[in-house]
Motif scaffolding. Sequence first.
Motif, PDB file in Angstrom:
ATOM      1  N   THR A 181       0.839  -1.207   0.000  1.00  0.00           N
ATOM      2  CA  THR A 181       0.000   0.000   0.000  1.00  0.00           C
ATOM      3  C   THR A 181       0.871   1.252   0.000  1.00  0.00           C
ATOM      4  OG1 THR A 181      -1.746  -1.180   1.173  1.00  0.00           O
ATOM      5  CG2 THR A 181      -1.852   1.227   1.216  1.00  0.00           C
ATOM      6  N   VAL A 182       1.908   1.243   0.808  1.00  0.00           N
ATOM      7  CA  VAL A 182       2.831   2.379   0.851  1.00  0.00           C
ATOM      8  C   VAL A 182       3.498   2.546  -0.512  1.00  0.00           C
ATOM      9  CG1 VAL A 182       4.961   3.281   1.886  1.00  0.00           C
ATOM     10  CG2 VAL A 182       3.197   2.259   3.339  1.00  0.00           C
ATOM     11  N   SER A 183       3.924   1.438  -1.114  1.00  0.00           N
ATOM     12  CA  SER A 183       4.553   1.510  -2.438  1.00  0.00           C
ATOM     13  C   SER A 183       3.592   2.069  -3.480  1.00  0.00           C
ATOM     14  CB  SER A 183       5.043   0.118  -2.864  1.00  0.00           C
ATOM     15  OG  SER A 183       6.120  -0.278  -2.047  1.00  0.00           O
ATOM     16  N   HIS A 184       2.332   1.707  -3.394  1.00  0.00           N
ATOM     17  CA  HIS A 184       1.321   2.246  -4.310  1.00  0.00           C
ATOM     18  C   HIS A 184       1.215   3.770  -4.173  1.00  0.00           C
ATOM     19  CE1 HIS A 184      -2.446   2.862  -6.441  1.00  0.00           C
ATOM     20  NE2 HIS A 184      -2.920   3.453  -5.363  1.00  0.00           N
ATOM     21  N   HIS A 185       1.124   4.251  -2.935  1.00  0.00           N
ATOM     22  CA  HIS A 185       1.036   5.693  -2.704  1.00  0.00           C
ATOM     23  C   HIS A 185       2.304   6.404  -3.188  1.00  0.00           C
ATOM     24  CE1 HIS A 185      -2.780   5.804  -0.671  1.00  0.00           C
ATOM     25  NE2 HIS A 185      -2.382   4.958   0.263  1.00  0.00           N
ATOM     26  N   LEU A 244       2.905   9.436  -6.100  1.00  0.00           N
ATOM     27  CA  LEU A 244       3.657  10.662  -5.836  1.00  0.00           C
ATOM     28  C   LEU A 244       4.834  10.825  -6.802  1.00  0.00           C
ATOM     29  CD1 LEU A 244       3.541  10.586  -1.941  1.00  0.00           C
ATOM     30  CD2 LEU A 244       2.368  12.218  -3.438  1.00  0.00           C
ATOM     31  N   VAL A 245       5.444   9.713  -7.204  1.00  0.00           N
ATOM     32  CA  VAL A 245       6.523   9.770  -8.201  1.00  0.00           C
ATOM     33  C   VAL A 245       5.947  10.187  -9.551  1.00  0.00           C
ATOM     34  CG1 VAL A 245       8.167   8.365  -9.520  1.00  0.00           C
ATOM     35  CG2 VAL A 245       8.057   8.138  -7.031  1.00  0.00           C
ATOM     36  N   GLU A 246       4.833   9.565  -9.948  1.00  0.00           N
ATOM     37  CA  GLU A 246       4.206   9.891 -11.229  1.00  0.00           C
ATOM     38  C   GLU A 246       3.742  11.349 -11.287  1.00  0.00           C
ATOM     39  OE1 GLU A 246       1.160   6.902 -11.569  1.00  0.00           O
ATOM     40  OE2 GLU A 246       2.576   5.401 -12.317  1.00  0.00           O
ATOM     41  N   ALA A 247       3.358  11.898 -10.140  1.00  0.00           N
ATOM     42  CA  ALA A 247       2.917  13.293 -10.085  1.00  0.00           C
ATOM     43  C   ALA A 247       4.100  14.265 -10.051  1.00  0.00           C
ATOM     44  CB  ALA A 247       2.020  13.514  -8.868  1.00  0.00           C
ATOM     45  N   TYR A 301       6.350  14.639  -7.473  1.00  0.00           N
ATOM     46  CA  TYR A 301       6.725  15.129  -6.147  1.00  0.00           C
ATOM     47  C   TYR A 301       7.945  14.419  -5.586  1.00  0.00           C
ATOM     48  CZ  TYR A 301       2.248  17.504  -6.144  1.00  0.00           C
ATOM     49  OH  TYR A 301       1.184  18.311  -6.472  1.00  0.00           O
ATOM     50  N   LEU A 302       8.109  13.148  -5.935  1.00  0.00           N
ATOM     51  CA  LEU A 302       9.219  12.346  -5.436  1.00  0.00           C
ATOM     52  C   LEU A 302       9.976  11.707  -6.593  1.00  0.00           C
ATOM     53  CD1 LEU A 302       7.424  10.327  -2.567  1.00  0.00           C
ATOM     54  CD2 LEU A 302       8.788  12.405  -2.317  1.00  0.00           C
ATOM     55  N   THR A 303      11.250  11.397  -6.348  1.00  0.00           N
ATOM     56  CA  THR A 303      12.015  10.567  -7.276  1.00  0.00           C
ATOM     57  C   THR A 303      12.287   9.246  -6.570  1.00  0.00           C
ATOM     58  OG1 THR A 303      14.146  11.420  -6.515  1.00  0.00           O
ATOM     59  CG2 THR A 303      13.150  12.502  -8.426  1.00  0.00           C
ATOM     60  N   ARG A 304      12.550   8.215  -7.358  1.00  0.00           N
ATOM     61  CA  ARG A 304      12.782   6.878  -6.812  1.00  0.00           C
ATOM     62  C   ARG A 304      14.107   6.354  -7.335  1.00  0.00           C
ATOM     63  NH1 ARG A 304      11.892   1.500  -8.609  1.00  0.00           N
ATOM     64  NH2 ARG A 304      11.145   0.129  -6.964  1.00  0.00           N
ATOM     65  N   SER A 305      14.908   5.803  -6.422  1.00  0.00           N
ATOM     66  CA  SER A 305      16.134   5.125  -6.833  1.00  0.00           C
ATOM     67  C   SER A 305      16.193   3.781  -6.117  1.00  0.00           C
ATOM     68  CB  SER A 305      17.374   5.971  -6.532  1.00  0.00           C
ATOM     69  OG  SER A 305      17.500   6.197  -5.144  1.00  0.00           O
ATOM     70  N   LYS A 306      16.640   2.794  -6.835  1.00  0.00           N
ATOM     71  CA  LYS A 306      16.681   1.432  -6.285  1.00  0.00           C
ATOM     72  C   LYS A 306      18.107   1.135  -5.835  1.00  0.00           C
ATOM     73  CE  LYS A 306      14.609  -2.879  -6.904  1.00  0.00           C
ATOM     74  NZ  LYS A 306      13.600  -3.341  -6.093  1.00  0.00           N
ATOM     75  N   ARG A 307      18.244   0.617  -4.634  1.00  0.00           N
ATOM     76  CA  ARG A 307      19.534   0.207  -4.076  1.00  0.00           C
ATOM     77  C   ARG A 307      19.360  -1.185  -3.494  1.00  0.00           C
ATOM     78  NH1 ARG A 307      20.257   5.607  -0.720  1.00  0.00           N
ATOM     79  NH2 ARG A 307      20.021   7.031  -2.454  1.00  0.00           N
ATOM     80  N   GLY A 308      19.861  -2.151  -4.192  1.00  0.00           N
ATOM     81  CA  GLY A 308      19.660  -3.538  -3.755  1.00  0.00           C
ATOM     82  C   GLY A 308      18.188  -3.887  -3.881  1.00  0.00           C
ATOM     83  N   THR A 309      17.618  -4.366  -2.782  1.00  0.00           N
ATOM     84  CA  THR A 309      16.195  -4.735  -2.806  1.00  0.00           C
ATOM     85  C   THR A 309      15.286  -3.592  -2.365  1.00  0.00           C
ATOM     86  OG1 THR A 309      16.340  -5.631  -0.572  1.00  0.00           O
ATOM     87  CG2 THR A 309      16.699  -7.165  -2.387  1.00  0.00           C
ATOM     88  N   TRP A 310      15.870  -2.489  -1.914  1.00  0.00           N
ATOM     89  CA  TRP A 310      15.067  -1.397  -1.385  1.00  0.00           C
ATOM     90  C   TRP A 310      14.986  -0.217  -2.343  1.00  0.00           C
ATOM     91  CZ3 TRP A 310      12.049  -2.740   2.309  1.00  0.00           C
ATOM     92  CH2 TRP A 310      12.447  -3.724   3.207  1.00  0.00           C
ATOM     93  N   ALA A 311      13.859   0.474  -2.298  1.00  0.00           N
ATOM     94  CA  ALA A 311      13.664   1.695  -3.077  1.00  0.00           C
ATOM     95  C   ALA A 311      13.766   2.887  -2.129  1.00  0.00           C
ATOM     96  CB  ALA A 311      12.302   1.681  -3.755  1.00  0.00           C
ATOM     97  N   TYR A 312      14.472   3.900  -2.583  1.00  0.00           N
ATOM     98  CA  TYR A 312      14.638   5.125  -1.810  1.00  0.00           C
ATOM     99  C   TYR A 312      13.931   6.262  -2.537  1.00  0.00           C
ATOM    100  CZ  TYR A 312      18.049   2.823   1.145  1.00  0.00           C
ATOM    101  OH  TYR A 312      18.659   1.983   2.035  1.00  0.00           O
ATOM    102  N   TYR A 313      13.279   7.100  -1.761  1.00  0.00           N
ATOM    103  CA  TYR A 313      12.490   8.198  -2.314  1.00  0.00           C
ATOM    104  C   TYR A 313      13.037   9.517  -1.819  1.00  0.00           C
ATOM    105  CZ  TYR A 313       9.393   4.539  -3.788  1.00  0.00           C
ATOM    106  OH  TYR A 313       8.895   3.413  -4.399  1.00  0.00           O
ATOM    107  N   ARG A 314      13.063  10.480  -2.734  1.00  0.00           N
ATOM    108  CA  ARG A 314      13.572  11.816  -2.428  1.00  0.00           C
ATOM    109  C   ARG A 314      12.573  12.845  -2.933  1.00  0.00           C
ATOM    110  NH1 ARG A 314      18.461  14.172  -1.445  1.00  0.00           N
ATOM    111  NH2 ARG A 314      19.530  12.176  -1.535  1.00  0.00           N
TER     112      ARG A 314
END
Length: 123
Positions: free
Chosen positions: A74-78, A82-85, A87-100
């Motif tokens: 659910t958090v990933s969906h939200h 926010l990325v598509e809009a 507001y945030l960028t997403r970067s993948k590091r290993g198995t985790w995604a980081y948002y800025r």
Amino acid sequence: MSVREMLPMSDISACAAPRIREAIDADSADSLARSLKALADPARLRLISMVAAHVDAEACVCDLTEPLGLGQSTVSHHLKILVEAGYLTRSKRGTWAYYRLVPGSLDAVTQLLVGVGSTVKGQ
């Protein structure tokens, strides 16, 4: 009695007061509405706030699920919305995604709210 006699006569110049700033055009309104729709959810507003509050305004999805009290999917969906809009960028590091938080991404919303606030205060 004629229609003219039934209508109160008034000074129509009072209705034609000059604008003090430009009104938003249709394309800008459409774009801003889509952006506001992405923010118009309590979980998403909290996510924006939580990411902005982290060191360097960046947070791992693993840091957001527990405080938000929602499941990871659910958090990933939200976050995706926010990325598509924009507001945030997403970067993948290993198995985790980081948002800025995207610098300046909330500027249009801020300007809209400041403009509305100043209009309301001036009434």
